[in-house]
Scaffold this active site. Structure first.
Site, PDB file in Angstrom:
ATOM      1  N   GLY A  21       0.829  -1.209   0.000  1.00  0.00           N
ATOM      2  CA  GLY A  21       0.000   0.000   0.000  1.00  0.00           C
ATOM      3  C   GLY A  21       0.862   1.258   0.000  1.00  0.00           C
ATOM      4  CG  ASP A  67      -7.842 -11.576   3.512  1.00  0.00           C
ATOM      5  OD1 ASP A  67      -7.608 -10.927   4.544  1.00  0.00           O
ATOM      6  OD2 ASP A  67      -8.956 -11.602   2.945  1.00  0.00           O
ATOM      7  CE  LYS A 116      -1.254 -14.815  23.879  1.00  0.00           C
ATOM      8  NZ  LYS A 116      -1.914 -15.973  23.272  1.00  0.00           N
ATOM      9  CE1 TYR A 156      -9.471   2.869   7.414  1.00  0.00           C
ATOM     10  CE2 TYR A 156     -10.015   5.130   8.001  1.00  0.00           C
ATOM     11  CZ  TYR A 156      -9.077   4.162   7.701  1.00  0.00           C
ATOM     12  OH  TYR A 156      -7.738   4.495   7.691  1.00  0.00           O
ATOM     13  CE1 TYR A 170      -5.661 -10.205  21.199  1.00  0.00           C
ATOM     14  CE2 TYR A 170      -3.509 -11.273  21.242  1.00  0.00           C
ATOM     15  CZ  TYR A 170      -4.855 -11.288  20.906  1.00  0.00           C
ATOM     16  OH  TYR A 170      -5.384 -12.394  20.300  1.00  0.00           O
ATOM     17  CB  THR A 186      -0.489  10.695   5.220  1.00  0.00           C
ATOM     18  OG1 THR A 186      -0.606  10.816   6.636  1.00  0.00           O
ATOM     19  CG2 THR A 186       0.982  10.585   4.858  1.00  0.00           C
TER      20      THR A 186
END
Ligand code: UDP
Length: 325
Positions: A21, A67, A116, A156, A170, A186
């Site tokens: 990306g 994915d 983790k 989103y 976590y 950005t």
């Protein structure tokens, strides 16, 4: 500065999701420059191979087309996981609402699980969209936001809000070292010409001497950060010991009409400005308060809008030539 639980090896290994990306590929370049080995993962639904094809033959870079909502299996040690995979333009996530929700939720879960399992440090690419249409201005990290969960941006915004909550869970439950960056608008080379965001839209319209399509009355504001500044701030955040969210963006705020004029000037275009309907839930104002980044990371942007636009325009000119536009 604390180091990840894995003992640092001579060369640290980073996993970058969304490596093909716009931001993921710039991050990958920076990590390689700083001596990391990089495993890039991308399913290429919005990422583009051309963003990373200059890395073909680079022994320190490996690309996996996958994915990230599916189980991530990787051999060997990992020191850092940078979770950047997601459609990020309002046009993209309106076209891919379920994939956007899945990558922010299930994809973040898989990326955290990988971190983790490997004892790696994890960084979430979150967004100023967690503030929604903000009622606090400029936005500080302690503002909880004003988001419409069922609007067109909900897929989103809520995915990223869930992702932040999961990263903190976590951190608290598994004591994972986590970092959360809230990325404001950005821009720079490697944005897709047709991704619908305002920078590629205005620049490509101006280069073609076509009218610049300002949405609404053009009084809504944004603050634009050049990509190299952003990536530098994000690298500093990962290497810091701070687990709460940090805004990274450029605090110079412009209305969209002012921005359109700036693009016309920078390109020397003959374009005029036309006004189109404002998309639903388009935030009226956005500007980061970057005091936290300044204090904790000794970071602030150094590339001004005119220099950043110049570099971006050069990129779009080259790309337009290549596609014969
Ligand atoms: N915008 C515009 N014309 C365009 C594309 C976008 O005026 O052709 C406006 C949009 O309505 C928003 C701002 O530019 O107010 C920034 O839009 P973008 O899609 O880049 O990202 P956002 O900041 O809304 O996530």
């Amino acid at each position: 500065m604390k180091s990840p639980r894995n003992k640092p090896r001579v060369k640290p290994t980073s996993v970058v999701t969304g490596a093909a990306g716009f931001l993921g590929s710039h991050l990958t370049d920076l990590l390689l420059q700083r001596g990391h080995r990089v495993v890039g993962i991308d399913n290429l639904i919005t990422g583009k191979v051309e963003n990373i094809d200059h890395l073909a033959g680079c022994g320190e870079f490996r690309f996996i087309q996958q994915d990230v909502t599916e189980f991530l299996f990787l051999d060997g040690p990992v020191d850092y996981v940078w979770h950047f995979a997601s459609p990020a333009s309002p046009v993209d996530y309106a076209e891919l609402p379920i994939q956007t929700l899945k990558v922010g939720s299930l994809g973040t879960h898989k990326a955290l699980g990988l971190a983790k399992h490997k004892g790696a440090r994890f960084l979430l690419a979150s967004t100023s969209e967690v503030y929604g249409d903000p009622l606090v201005h400029p936005q500080t990290e302690d503002y909880w936001g004003n988001v419409n969960p069922i609007g067109p941006r909900g897929c989103y915004d809520e995915a990223k809000r869930f992702a932040e909550a999961l990263a903190m869970a976590y951190h608290r439950e598994h004591e994972l070292e986590t970092r959360i960056v809230r990325i404001f608008n950005t821009y720079g080379p490697r944005m897709r010409l047709n991704d619908g965001r305002v920078v590629p839209a205005f620049v490509s319209q101006a280069l073609a001497n076509k009218p610049l399509t300002v949405f609404g009355d053009g009084s809504q504001t944004r603050s634009f950060c050049y990509c190299s500044d952003l990536i530098d701030g994000i690298y500093r955040l990962m290497m810091s010991s701070f687990s709460e969210p940090v805004n990274i963006g450029n605090p110079r705020e412009l209305t969209m009409t002012e921005f359109a004029r700036e693009v016309i000037r920078a390109t020397g275009s003959r374009s005029r400005i036309v006004f189109k309907p404002l998309p639903q839930d388009d935030p009226k104002q956005r500007r980061p308060n970057i005091s936290r980044a300044k204090k904790l990371l000794d970071w602030e942007p150094v590339v001004g809008l005119s220099r950043g636009l110049k570099m971006t325009i050069r990129f779009f000119q080259k790309r337009a030539k290549r596609v014969g536009a």
